[in-house]
Design an enzyme around this catalytic site. Structure first.
Site, mmCIF file in Angstrom:
data_model
loop_
_atom_site.group_PDB
_atom_site.id
_atom_site.type_symbol
_atom_site.label_atom_id
_atom_site.label_comp_id
_atom_site.label_asym_id
_atom_site.label_seq_id
_atom_site.Cartn_x
_atom_site.Cartn_y
_atom_site.Cartn_z
ATOM 1 N N ARG A 110 89.021 9.641 56.009
ATOM 2 C CA ARG A 110 87.778 9.350 55.092
ATOM 3 C C ARG A 110 87.153 10.942 54.584
ATOM 4 N NH1 ARG A 110 85.726 7.838 51.362
ATOM 5 N NH2 ARG A 110 86.637 5.988 52.138
ATOM 6 N N LYS A 145 73.020 24.132 39.864
ATOM 7 C CA LYS A 145 72.452 22.984 40.410
ATOM 8 C C LYS A 145 73.660 21.965 41.316
ATOM 9 C CE LYS A 145 68.656 22.215 36.937
ATOM 10 N NZ LYS A 145 68.275 21.327 35.883
ATOM 11 N N LYS A 177 64.104 33.373 33.483
ATOM 12 C CA LYS A 177 63.558 32.008 33.124
ATOM 13 C C LYS A 177 62.171 32.008 32.763
ATOM 14 C CE LYS A 177 66.230 28.599 34.016
ATOM 15 N NZ LYS A 177 66.913 27.496 34.512
ATOM 16 N N GLU A 206 66.041 33.118 28.879
ATOM 17 C CA GLU A 206 65.826 31.835 28.421
ATOM 18 C C GLU A 206 64.598 31.792 27.267
ATOM 19 O OE1 GLU A 206 65.183 28.181 31.108
ATOM 20 O OE2 GLU A 206 63.138 28.578 30.511
ATOM 21 N N ASP A 227 66.144 26.723 25.148
ATOM 22 C CA ASP A 227 65.741 25.604 26.221
ATOM 23 C C ASP A 227 65.064 24.280 25.632
ATOM 24 O OD1 ASP A 227 65.547 24.507 28.992
ATOM 25 O OD2 ASP A 227 63.501 25.240 28.953
#
Length: 295
Positions: A110, A145, A177, A206, A227
């Site tokens: 597994r 992410k 950002k 950004e 963006d």
């Protein structure tokens, strides 16, 4: 040292870190041994586990899976017929065989499948984007992410699928950002603050509109993230950027709200990169199975 150290290092992975992660994963399953296998399988029983694809896609993480078996079984395991990571497979294709004590095979099964199925899912998803962008100059990028502690493995799987890695951490590249822009008082002050503090570091900023793009191009920013722009705005951003000529042109990355169905349309605007968080944060596992034969 393990037999897979050189292979992992050549793939851009830290062998010690991968082994430590595998040991932690096995510890979840084995606080007191595999009681079912110990009870039902004779200690001397030998078997072979056949890993096979149950769908079409691109495999990755087979070396990590092989290391799982080695960690459980040591030199009593033999791995054969392993296809290289990055191989495109069809349903029914055998991608690896592992032979050794049957107890060990089922104990490691597994955990090995968890690694190979997940990483093959990342590679397969990436390959779909690569196919959609074929013939354009755009390349697909991953993001930060990623699952905690899985970043290096997931980004490796992106490479297996034909994608390109974005930054690995908050230190290897600056990414300005929207919240940084607000805090600094604008895109230009934010860019200049980072450039002053870290003159040798790559800086990407950004933007959310064409005015911000123009401001950054005027001050020599060479990496800009566009963006959540529609395709018409992206195309105009590319036009404005290309008008600066080769010396003044920045690389443009499209991001936000992108889907595979829209990928080709976005790529044809002329952007250099398309970043896709879904490659790693919500990918579907690839259907790999292991069938055991004894003897």
């Amino acid at each position: 040292m393990t037999p897979y150290d050189d292979e992992l290092a050549a793939a851009g992975l830290d062998p010690a870190a991968v082994l430590a992660q595998i040991r932690e994963a096995l510890a979840e399953d084995l606080p007191a041994g595999d009681v079912t296998s110990l009870a039902t399988i004779a200690a001397e029983a030998q078997g072979t586990g056949v890993f096979a694809a149950r769908e079409a896609g691109v495999v990755a993480g087979l070396g990590v899976a092989a290391l799982v078996f080695h960690e459980v079984m040591g030199d009593t395991v033999t791995v054969t017929d392993r296809v290289p990571d990055g191989t495109r497979v069809e349903p029914g294709d055998v991608v690896m065989r592992v032979s050794g004590p049957t107890r060990g095979l089922l104990t490691a099964e597994r955990t090995a499948l968890n690694y190979a199925s997940h990483l093959s899912g990342v590679a397969t998803a990436t390959s779909h984007w690569v196919e959609a962008l074929s013939g354009t100059r755009a390349q697909v990028l991953d993001t930060r992410k990623t699952l905690p502690t899985y970043r290096a493995l997931q980004k490796y799987a992106v490479r297996c699928g034909g994608g390109v890695n974005h930054r690995f951490s908050l230190s290897d590249r600056a990414m300005v950002k929207d919240n940084h822009v607000v805090a600094a008082g604008g895109v230009v002050p934010a860019f200049q603050a980072v450039r002053a503090a870290y003159p040798d570091l790559r800086v990407e900023v950004e933007v959310t509109d064409l005015d911000q793009l123009r401001e950054l191009l005027d001050v020599g920013c060479t990496e800009i993230l566009l963006d959540n722009m529609d395709s018409a705005t992206l195309a105009e951003a590319v036009r404005l950027n290309d008008a600066r000529g080769p010396a003044g042109r920045a690389t443009l990355e499209a991001s936000g709200g992108l889907t595979l169905e829209r990928a080709r349309e976005v790529a044809e605007t002329g952007v250099d990169f398309i970043s896709v968080g879904a490659l790693t944060h919500s990918v579907k596992v690839f259907d790999l199975g292991l069938d055991l034969s004894e003897g």
